[in-house]
Design a protein around this motif. Structure first.
Motif, PDB file in Angstrom:
ATOM      1  N   PHE A  91       0.806  -1.210   0.000  1.00 44.04           N
ATOM      2  CA  PHE A  91       0.000   0.000   0.000  1.00 44.04           C
ATOM      3  C   PHE A  91       0.848   1.273   0.000  1.00 44.04           C
ATOM      4  CE2 PHE A  91      -2.847   3.221   1.668  1.00 44.04           C
ATOM      5  CZ  PHE A  91      -4.041   2.944   1.033  1.00 44.04           C
ATOM      6  N   GLY A  92       1.798   1.367   0.931  1.00 44.84           N
ATOM      7  CA  GLY A  92       2.570   2.601   1.064  1.00 44.84           C
ATOM      8  C   GLY A  92       3.309   2.976  -0.200  1.00 44.84           C
ATOM      9  N   ALA A  93       4.018   2.012  -0.791  1.00 40.43           N
ATOM     10  CA  ALA A  93       4.800   2.288  -1.997  1.00 40.43           C
ATOM     11  C   ALA A  93       3.901   2.554  -3.197  1.00 40.43           C
ATOM     12  CB  ALA A  93       5.735   1.119  -2.283  1.00 40.43           C
ATOM     13  N   THR A  94       2.801   1.824  -3.295  1.00 43.69           N
ATOM     14  CA  THR A  94       1.921   1.966  -4.453  1.00 43.69           C
ATOM     15  C   THR A  94       1.261   3.341  -4.503  1.00 43.69           C
ATOM     16  OG1 THR A  94       1.473  -0.404  -4.684  1.00 43.69           O
ATOM     17  CG2 THR A  94      -0.192   1.089  -5.528  1.00 43.69           C
ATOM     18  N   ILE A  95       0.867   3.893  -3.364  1.00 41.85           N
ATOM     19  CA  ILE A  95       0.241   5.224  -3.378  1.00 41.85           C
ATOM     20  C   ILE A  95       1.281   6.339  -3.444  1.00 41.85           C
ATOM     21  CG2 ILE A  95      -1.766   4.385  -2.111  1.00 41.85           C
ATOM     22  CD1 ILE A  95      -0.673   5.938   0.346  1.00 41.85           C
ATOM     23  N   VAL A 104      -6.783   5.513  -8.527  1.00 47.71           N
ATOM     24  CA  VAL A 104      -6.621   4.838  -9.817  1.00 47.71           C
ATOM     25  C   VAL A 104      -5.444   3.869  -9.760  1.00 47.71           C
ATOM     26  CG1 VAL A 104      -6.083   5.154 -12.264  1.00 47.71           C
ATOM     27  CG2 VAL A 104      -7.667   6.710 -11.133  1.00 47.71           C
ATOM     28  N   ALA A 105      -4.384   4.266  -9.049  1.00 51.29           N
ATOM     29  CA  ALA A 105      -3.220   3.386  -8.908  1.00 51.29           C
ATOM     30  C   ALA A 105      -3.600   2.095  -8.189  1.00 51.29           C
ATOM     31  CB  ALA A 105      -2.105   4.105  -8.151  1.00 51.29           C
ATOM     32  N   SER A 115       2.746  -0.068  -8.175  1.00 48.37           N
ATOM     33  CA  SER A 115       3.314   1.055  -8.921  1.00 48.37           C
ATOM     34  C   SER A 115       4.833   0.973  -8.997  1.00 48.37           C
ATOM     35  CB  SER A 115       2.906   2.376  -8.264  1.00 48.37           C
ATOM     36  OG  SER A 115       1.503   2.471  -8.139  1.00 48.37           O
ATOM     37  N   SER A 116       5.379   1.222 -10.189  1.00 49.77           N
ATOM     38  CA  SER A 116       6.819   1.135 -10.410  1.00 49.77           C
ATOM     39  C   SER A 116       7.516   2.457 -10.097  1.00 49.77           C
ATOM     40  CB  SER A 116       7.101   0.737 -11.861  1.00 49.77           C
ATOM     41  OG  SER A 116       8.481   0.816 -12.150  1.00 49.77           O
TER      42      SER A 116
END
Length: 462
Positions: free
Chosen positions: A31-35, A47-48, A73-74
């Motif tokens: 969660f943390g990295a993706t947002i 959306v991510a 997310s990259s």
């Protein structure tokens, strides 16, 4: 051979009373990295979340339910998305992501025909390591600016309060990384954001008006069905041919800025597959095959580009969850993907994410971007690259200076190859031109598939 005892094997379905908890673990891990990626690039965090969920489900389908990997997310595409957005808007960034997804598909096709040796010759550790270092260091100024300056100002205005919040966030993240044990050791980013957010509230820099507005709309709905309707909201999707015309946006500049990073993330993906194979005890590079997993990654990035989210990639954080829990079930991964999609449609989640101060994200980013750079250094060390060889020294030096220094090549009035993209292209070219290619591979283990066996004995999920 090392024996692997699975609490739940790859194709086992967990009991319903444990399924939700096991899936939530993976959601928290990513969660943390993706947002953070959409937060930095100006894209929608909701959306991510949705695109990562759909991308993961597509990945599981393409790999025939054989690889328990979550895609988020990259970080590698943060800088090029920011650059492309400046000149071509978010639509341009989505077109660039689509082109990157096509590269994944092309590489997957070539691997299915020719194997992996050609990819190793094109992207050996001496090229990929320094490029990853450039990715991390190239983002360093972004992290520091978020940490030190007042947000939303035309000129940088130093704020001691914001910098203090960033340092406290950084400290909490470091403490969680070093001292927390077990599953909690996999969530330093999440702990850092939550702790930093709480401290930022004591400093009066958190804008909770969006949260209050969401809460008011839910509590004043007048009925249960009205409250449910107010709770769920469609994210701000950006759909091609609906919100923009890709043919009017696409350009060589976008391609030159975005496409080279696909080669780097493909190599990182291969490394993740090797680690995942060792954790689970199966050779995923052979079954279902590296071509299938890379294609799944590319389709996930393609889906993100069609929704308005950042490109996706396999997440090391979730591989860590697999290693600790020994729950390898793809159904658990799929459950996490479904929950992420649902979260993306909950307006309150979006409001909470939007209220996170930039200083908090800046504090987390200081560590994360440094870790990205350090992981490039680790790749050079793990592959025992000899910098006593002039060839290796030259390639690494040129990549680092061009990438970090921000050099660019003006191809035409509108087309520019800049920074990290130019560094990656020149690094690949130097590796192909200079004699002694074998010296850039080090110990040659980068693309070697691990030979592992499995023990069928299962443990019960605690």
């Amino acid at each position: 051979m090392k024996q692997h005892q699975a609490a739940l094997d790859v194709n086992e379905v967990p009991a319903l009373n444990k399924w939700l908890v096991l899936s939530l673990q993976h959601l928290f891990a990513m969660f943390g990295a993706t947002i953070l990626v959409p937060f930095l690039t100006g894209l929608s965090p909701s959306v991510a979340l949705v695109s990562s969920g759909f991308g993961t489900l597509a990945y599981l389908l393409i790999t025939r339910g054989k690889v328990p990997a979550y895609l988020g997310s990259s970080f590698a595409f943060i800088a090029p998305i920011i650059e492309v957005s400046k000149s071509s808007g978010v639509a341009g960034a989505m077109v660039g992501s689509f082109l990157a997804g096509l590269v994944y598909g092309l590489v997957a096709l070539l691997i299915s025909i020719f194997g992996t040796k050609w990819l190793m010759n094109l992207l050996p550790p001496i090229v990929v390591g320094p490029v990853i270092i450039v990715i991390g260091l190239g983002l360093a100024s972004t992290a520091v600016e978020m940490a030190m300056y007042l947000p939303g100002q035309e000129e940088n205005i130093y704020s001691g309060t914001h910098f203090m919040v960033a340092l406290v966030t950084l400290a909490i993240t470091i403490i969680a990384s070093i001292y927390f044990k077990g599953f909690f050791s996999l969530l330093p980013i999440l702990f850092g954001i939550v702790g930093g957010y709480a401290f930022a509230m004591t400093q009066g820099i958190v804008d909770t008006s969006g949260i209050q507005a969401e809460w008011t709309s839910i509590t004043t709905a007048g009925s249960f069905t009205g409250a449910i309707a107010a709770l769920f909201q469609a994210p701000d999707f950006i759909v091609p041919f609906v919100d923009f015309s890709p043919l009017e946006v696409i350009s060589w500049e976008i391609a030159f800025l975005m496409v080279p990073f696909a080669l780097v993330t493909i190599t990182e993906h291969t490394g993740d597959q090797m680690v995942l194979s060792k954790v689970v005890g199966r050779n995923f590079l052979k079954n279902p095959g590296l071509d299938k997993s890379i294609l799944g990654d590319g389709v996930a990035t393609f889906i993100a580009s069609c929704l308005g989210g950042p490109p996706n990639t396999t997440y090391g954080e979730n591989i860590g969850v697999l290693a600790i829990t020994r729950v390898y079930s793809v159904f658990v991964i799929g459950g996490a993907a479904v929950i992420a999609i649902v979260f993306g449609f909950i307006g309150m989640v979006t409001a909470v994410i939007s209220s996170i101060p930039t200083a908090v994200m800046g504090g987390v980013s200081i560590l994360l971007f440094g870790i990205i750079a350090s992981s490039g250094l680790r790749m050079l060390i793990d592959n025992q690259i000899d910098f006593g060889e002039k060839r290796n020294l030259i390639i690494a030096s040129v990549i680092l200076v061009i990438g970090v220094g921000g050099a660019f090549l003006q191809v035409t009035e509108d087309v520019q190859i800049a920074g990290m993209a130019l560094a990656a292209i020149i690094g690949v070219a130097l590796n192909l031109i200079l004699p002694g290619k074998e010296k850039g591979h080090g110990n040659g283990q980068m693309f070697e598939a691990p030979e592992v066996e499995r023990q069928n004995k299962k443990d019960h999920v605690a």
